[in-house]
Design an enzyme around this catalytic site. Structure first.
Site, PDB file in Angstrom:
ATOM      1  N   SER A   1      -2.524   0.856  -7.282  1.00 24.72           N
ATOM      2  CA  SER A   1      -1.377   1.762  -7.262  1.00 24.72           C
ATOM      3  C   SER A   1      -1.803   3.147  -7.756  1.00 24.72           C
ATOM      4  CB  SER A   1      -0.239   1.160  -8.090  1.00 24.72           C
ATOM      5  OG  SER A   1       0.994   1.752  -7.778  1.00 24.72           O
TER       6      SER A   1
ATOM      7  N   ASP B   1       2.675  -2.602  -2.942  1.00 21.43           N
ATOM      8  CA  ASP B   1       1.945  -2.198  -4.145  1.00 21.43           C
ATOM      9  C   ASP B   1       1.059  -3.321  -4.707  1.00 21.43           C
ATOM     10  OD1 ASP B   1       1.460  -1.441  -6.967  1.00 21.43           O
ATOM     11  OD2 ASP B   1       2.902   0.147  -6.551  1.00 21.43           O
TER      12      ASP B   1
END
Length: 300
Positions: free
Chosen positions: A50, A195
């Protein structure tokens, strides 16, 4: 590669997730460490999740982190001046609890989150990709072993993108940063991803259900993580992951930089708010400077 190169301990830098505040804080930490004599160029392998995928890409592609840090301090990057995205932690937590309820394993839980993300009302993929593209001055995979994590939105399986996977670097980072319910699942190759933090905030320990180890053989490990899941929750804390890693590889020398109270206060209630970046950047740099001597000894 010489025999000496093969025999020396692998140095791995792991950069965790944490939104725009996390990007600013991590860059600040790395700048502070460098100012204190830590040679980040010694890293043989960089794992980014991320926010960490953005910072890892900046580092390994040779972008001047000190200049990026100055932009963060000045509030001239990350979309400052635009309304922040709505990160509804209560809704995300409720969806996570629903995904966990009755799930046979972590993969099924992540697939449920992926299904929710695929159905969510989010901005178009193309618009989101433009944002990620603008954050990455260099678009080509680096020579350094950069590993970027994401989660397949349909299967829930962990994916690790490298230059050998032959997908675009910008696409890989966009997939790793696709927060469920906030940003659209992003197309990488022929599939869509969410993510990487949905599986782990740092990916230090081997994921038992996915069966592979991102860090490889034992060596020296530096973990920089702005967010740290609470122990006893659905995810292992960073400390728990490091402990698990050292159980798997007893020869690993590991040190971690986690956000201190000043940094957490700087992050505020929405880590996706660009307004959090200047204070987060300052807090990160101070932490990097404060820890540099200790880390230089463990890292060298």
């Amino acid at each position: 590669m010489t025999d000496a190169d093969r025999s020396r301990p692998v140095r791995a830098l792991v950069l965790g997730g944490g939104g725009l505040a996390g990007i600013a804080w991590e860059v600040g930490v790395l700048v502070g460490l460098a100012e204190g004599g830590v040679d980040l160029g010694l890293a043989d392998r960089v794992v980014g999740t991320s926010a960490g995928s953005v910072v890892g890409t900046l580092l390994t592609t040779g972008v001047d982190l000190a200049a990026v840090h100055e932009e963060h301090l000045a509030g001239t990057s990350g979309g400052t001046g635009t309304p922040p995205p709505n990160l509804d932690m209560q809704a995300l937590g409720a969806e996570l609890a629903a995904a966990m309820d009755g799930a046979r394993d972590a993969g099924e839980m992540r697939a449920r989150l992926g299904a929710w993300a695929l159905a969510a009302d989010t901005p178009p993929e193309a618009e989101r990709r433009e944002v990620i593209d603008a954050r990455l001055p260099v678009k080509e995979w680096p020579k350094t072993d950069l590993r970027i994590t994401a989660v397949d939105a349909e299967t829930g399986h962990l994916a690790v993108f490298t230059r050998e996977t032959r997908v675009g670097l910008v696409d890989a980072v966009a997939g790793s940063c696709a927060v469920p319910g906030v940003w659209p699942p992003m197309t990488v190759g022929t599939r869509r991803y969410i993510d990487g933090g949905v599986a782990s905030i740092v990916h230090v320990a081997r994921a038992d259900d996915d069966g592979f180890d991102l860090l490889g053989p034992a060596g020296r490990l530096l973990v920089v993580a702005p967010l740290d899941p609470p122990a006893g929750g659905p995810f292992r804390s960073v400390t728990q992951e490091i402990d698990h890693r050292q159980e798997q590889h007893p020869d690993t020398t590991a040190v971690a930089v986690l956000a201190d109270e000043t940094a957490v206060a700087a992050f505020g209630t929405n880590v996706l708010d660009p307004a959090s970046m200047p204070a987060s950047a300052r807090a990160g740099r101070e932490q990097g400077r404060a820890r540099a001597a200790e880390i230089a000894q463990a890292w060298s």
